[in-house]
Design a protein around this motif. Structure first.
Motif, PDB file in Angstrom:
ATOM      1  N   LEU A  37       0.827  -1.199   0.000  1.00  0.00           N
ATOM      2  CA  LEU A  37       0.000   0.000   0.000  1.00  0.00           C
ATOM      3  C   LEU A  37       0.868   1.259   0.000  1.00  0.00           C
ATOM      4  N   ALA A  38       1.940   1.246   0.791  1.00  0.00           N
ATOM      5  CA  ALA A  38       2.824   2.408   0.883  1.00  0.00           C
ATOM      6  C   ALA A  38       3.503   2.698  -0.461  1.00  0.00           C
ATOM      7  N   GLU A  39       3.864   1.639  -1.195  1.00  0.00           N
ATOM      8  CA  GLU A  39       4.470   1.832  -2.515  1.00  0.00           C
ATOM      9  C   GLU A  39       3.504   2.531  -3.471  1.00  0.00           C
ATOM     10  N   ILE A  40       2.249   2.108  -3.451  1.00  0.00           N
ATOM     11  CA  ILE A  40       1.243   2.713  -4.330  1.00  0.00           C
ATOM     12  C   ILE A  40       1.051   4.178  -3.983  1.00  0.00           C
ATOM     13  N   SER A  41       0.961   4.469  -2.692  1.00  0.00           N
ATOM     14  CA  SER A  41       0.795   5.856  -2.251  1.00  0.00           C
ATOM     15  C   SER A  41       1.950   6.724  -2.706  1.00  0.00           C
ATOM     16  N   ASP A  42       3.192   6.206  -2.544  1.00  0.00           N
ATOM     17  CA  ASP A  42       4.375   6.974  -2.917  1.00  0.00           C
ATOM     18  C   ASP A  42       4.490   7.149  -4.429  1.00  0.00           C
ATOM     19  N   GLU A  43       4.275   6.055  -5.177  1.00  0.00           N
ATOM     20  CA  GLU A  43       4.429   6.091  -6.634  1.00  0.00           C
ATOM     21  C   GLU A  43       3.422   7.032  -7.287  1.00  0.00           C
ATOM     22  N   LEU A  44       2.183   7.011  -6.808  1.00  0.00           N
ATOM     23  CA  LEU A  44       1.110   7.764  -7.456  1.00  0.00           C
ATOM     24  C   LEU A  44       0.803   9.081  -6.760  1.00  0.00           C
ATOM     25  N   GLY A  45       1.422   9.325  -5.630  1.00  0.00           N
ATOM     26  CA  GLY A  45       1.191  10.573  -4.912  1.00  0.00           C
ATOM     27  C   GLY A  45      -0.221  10.700  -4.366  1.00  0.00           C
ATOM     28  N   ILE A  46      -0.744   9.608  -3.827  1.00  0.00           N
ATOM     29  CA  ILE A  46      -2.109   9.606  -3.277  1.00  0.00           C
ATOM     30  C   ILE A  46      -2.056   9.181  -1.819  1.00  0.00           C
ATOM     31  N   SER A  47      -3.129   9.455  -1.109  1.00  0.00           N
ATOM     32  CA  SER A  47      -3.192   9.089   0.303  1.00  0.00           C
ATOM     33  C   SER A  47      -3.383   7.586   0.460  1.00  0.00           C
ATOM     34  N   ALA A  48      -3.048   7.079   1.627  1.00  0.00           N
ATOM     35  CA  ALA A  48      -3.242   5.658   1.909  1.00  0.00           C
ATOM     36  C   ALA A  48      -4.723   5.288   1.825  1.00  0.00           C
ATOM     37  N   ALA A  49      -5.601   6.195   2.270  1.00  0.00           N
ATOM     38  CA  ALA A  49      -7.035   5.911   2.221  1.00  0.00           C
ATOM     39  C   ALA A  49      -7.522   5.775   0.781  1.00  0.00           C
ATOM     40  N   THR A  50      -7.030   6.648  -0.100  1.00  0.00           N
ATOM     41  CA  THR A  50      -7.414   6.569  -1.512  1.00  0.00           C
ATOM     42  C   THR A  50      -6.892   5.282  -2.138  1.00  0.00           C
ATOM     43  N   ALA A  51      -5.632   4.947  -1.854  1.00  0.00           N
ATOM     44  CA  ALA A  51      -5.051   3.715  -2.389  1.00  0.00           C
ATOM     45  C   ALA A  51      -5.821   2.499  -1.899  1.00  0.00           C
ATOM     46  N   ARG A  52      -6.208   2.503  -0.626  1.00  0.00           N
ATOM     47  CA  ARG A  52      -6.944   1.379  -0.051  1.00  0.00           C
ATOM     48  C   ARG A  52      -8.302   1.216  -0.731  1.00  0.00           C
ATOM     49  N   ARG A  53      -8.990   2.337  -0.987  1.00  0.00           N
ATOM     50  CA  ARG A  53     -10.301   2.277  -1.659  1.00  0.00           C
ATOM     51  C   ARG A  53     -10.164   1.770  -3.097  1.00  0.00           C
ATOM     52  N   ASP A  54      -9.125   2.245  -3.800  1.00  0.00           N
ATOM     53  CA  ASP A  54      -8.912   1.794  -5.175  1.00  0.00           C
ATOM     54  C   ASP A  54      -8.612   0.298  -5.219  1.00  0.00           C
ATOM     55  N   LEU A  55      -7.785  -0.181  -4.301  1.00  0.00           N
ATOM     56  CA  LEU A  55      -7.462  -1.602  -4.267  1.00  0.00           C
ATOM     57  C   LEU A  55      -8.702  -2.444  -3.988  1.00  0.00           C
ATOM     58  N   VAL A  65      -5.595  -9.473  -6.335  1.00  0.00           N
ATOM     59  CA  VAL A  65      -5.872 -10.137  -5.065  1.00  0.00           C
ATOM     60  C   VAL A  65      -5.471  -9.187  -3.951  1.00  0.00           C
ATOM     61  N   ARG A  66      -6.424  -8.842  -3.113  1.00  0.00           N
ATOM     62  CA  ARG A  66      -6.137  -7.935  -1.990  1.00  0.00           C
ATOM     63  C   ARG A  66      -5.383  -8.693  -0.929  1.00  0.00           C
ATOM     64  N   THR A  67      -4.256  -8.152  -0.464  1.00  0.00           N
ATOM     65  CA  THR A  67      -3.468  -8.770   0.588  1.00  0.00           C
ATOM     66  C   THR A  67      -3.399  -7.828   1.776  1.00  0.00           C
ATOM     67  N   HIS A  68      -2.911  -8.351   2.894  1.00  0.00           N
ATOM     68  CA  HIS A  68      -2.723  -7.499   4.062  1.00  0.00           C
ATOM     69  C   HIS A  68      -1.625  -6.487   3.751  1.00  0.00           C
ATOM     70  N   GLY A  69      -2.015  -5.224   3.635  1.00  0.00           N
ATOM     71  CA  GLY A  69      -1.046  -4.173   3.386  1.00  0.00           C
ATOM     72  C   GLY A  69      -0.713  -3.941   1.937  1.00  0.00           C
ATOM     73  N   GLY A  70      -1.515  -4.489   1.007  1.00  0.00           N
ATOM     74  CA  GLY A  70      -1.204  -4.260  -0.401  1.00  0.00           C
ATOM     75  C   GLY A  70      -2.053  -5.104  -1.338  1.00  0.00           C
TER      76      GLY A  70
END
Length: 271
Positions: A37-55, A65-70
């Motif tokens: 999740l942190a990689e997605i947030s950093d790469e795309l410049g989005i918040s963790a909440a936004t990345a979590r919703r998109d995933l 496949v949704r995993t714990h933390g990514g």
């Protein structure tokens, strides 16, 4: 009818910006296999909440496949739904479409259009044609063309693929077998000198093979990201393709192999 998950995802993709972000996430997951999740947030410049919703939305659509933390990839070559694919490489697709239409006669003519986002751009570029008949198995393309005064549309029958909004199977094939067209305009998930023109779905490929078989010539329209790719099922052998219209982002080495195989190459953004 769209599947409930597809319908739900499309309903939530309310902006082009979000659609582009979802595609970017799919690309990251496909490239790396597993992404935090942190990689997605950093790469795309989005918040963790936004990345979590998109995933969560992508997992609901069975694209990851949704995993714990990514998230993890399902398999290589997973098909991106048409609702998301339409946001990719838009300027290249518009250039390719204009180059394709310039190569069609201005008088009465018949073309066949396969489904796909690049062929949909070709359909939009036909707006000012005075007298053309388009045979297609794509609901998206038929809808785009319905308001153009100089365009007649012939639809195939068949079973609907929700991922691509195309009609496929024996009914679609029988329509293409019953008509003669001047140019088959084929979108693709991949084109290479060794594998020919390919797509993710075997039934879709069989339907498009029927289209190609009845055409006087076949032109492939595909942005540079598709050049050299090989998907599951072959739609046409490279020897059946007269011309490839792409853009300058395509791999030059692969383009040279296609030239050597007898395919005329057009770089639409350099015309």
């Amino acid at each position: 009818m769209l599947s409930p998950t597809t319908e739900s995802l499309i309903a939530r993709v309310t902006t082009g910006r979000r659609a582009e972000r979802l595609v970017a996430i799919l690309d990251l997951v496909s490239e790396r296999g597993t992404v935090a999740l942190a990689e997605i947030s950093d790469e795309l410049g989005i918040s963790a909440a936004t990345a979590r919703r998109d995933l969560s939305d992508l997992a609901d659509q069975n694209l990851i496949v949704r995993t714990h933390g990514g998230a993890s990839a399902l398999e290589r070559g997973r098909e991106i739904p048409v609702a998301l694919r339409d946001t990719r490489f838009q300027e290249a697709k518009r250039s390719i479409a204009r180059a394709m239409v310039r190569r069609l006669p201005s008088e009465r003519y018949v073309v066949a259009l396969s489904g796909g986002t690049t062929t949909a751009s070709v359909a939009r570029a036909l707006a000012n044609h005075r007298d053309i008949t388009v045979v297609t198995n794509s609901l998206t393309i038929a809808n785009l063309l319905s308001g153009y005064a100089g365009v007649r549309v012939a639809m195939t029958g068949g079973f609907l693929r929700p991922q691509s909004l195309e009609l496929v199977g024996a009914l679609a094939e029988s329509t293409f077998n019953a008509v003669n067209v001047g140019t088959a305009i084929l979108g693709a998930d991949g084109i290479s000198a060794t594998a020919g023109v390919t797509t993710h779905d075997e039934t879709e490929a069989r339907t498009n093979r029927a289209m190609v078989a009845k055409a006087q010539r076949t032109v492939v329209v595909a942005d540079g990201s598709k050049i050299g790719n090989v998907a599951l099922a072959q739609m046409a052998e490279v020897g059946q393709v007269e011309m490839l219209i792409t853009d300058s982002s395509a791999d030059p080495a692969e383009l040279e192999k296609l030239r050597e195989a007898g395919v005329q190459i057009v770089l639409a953004d350099e015309e």
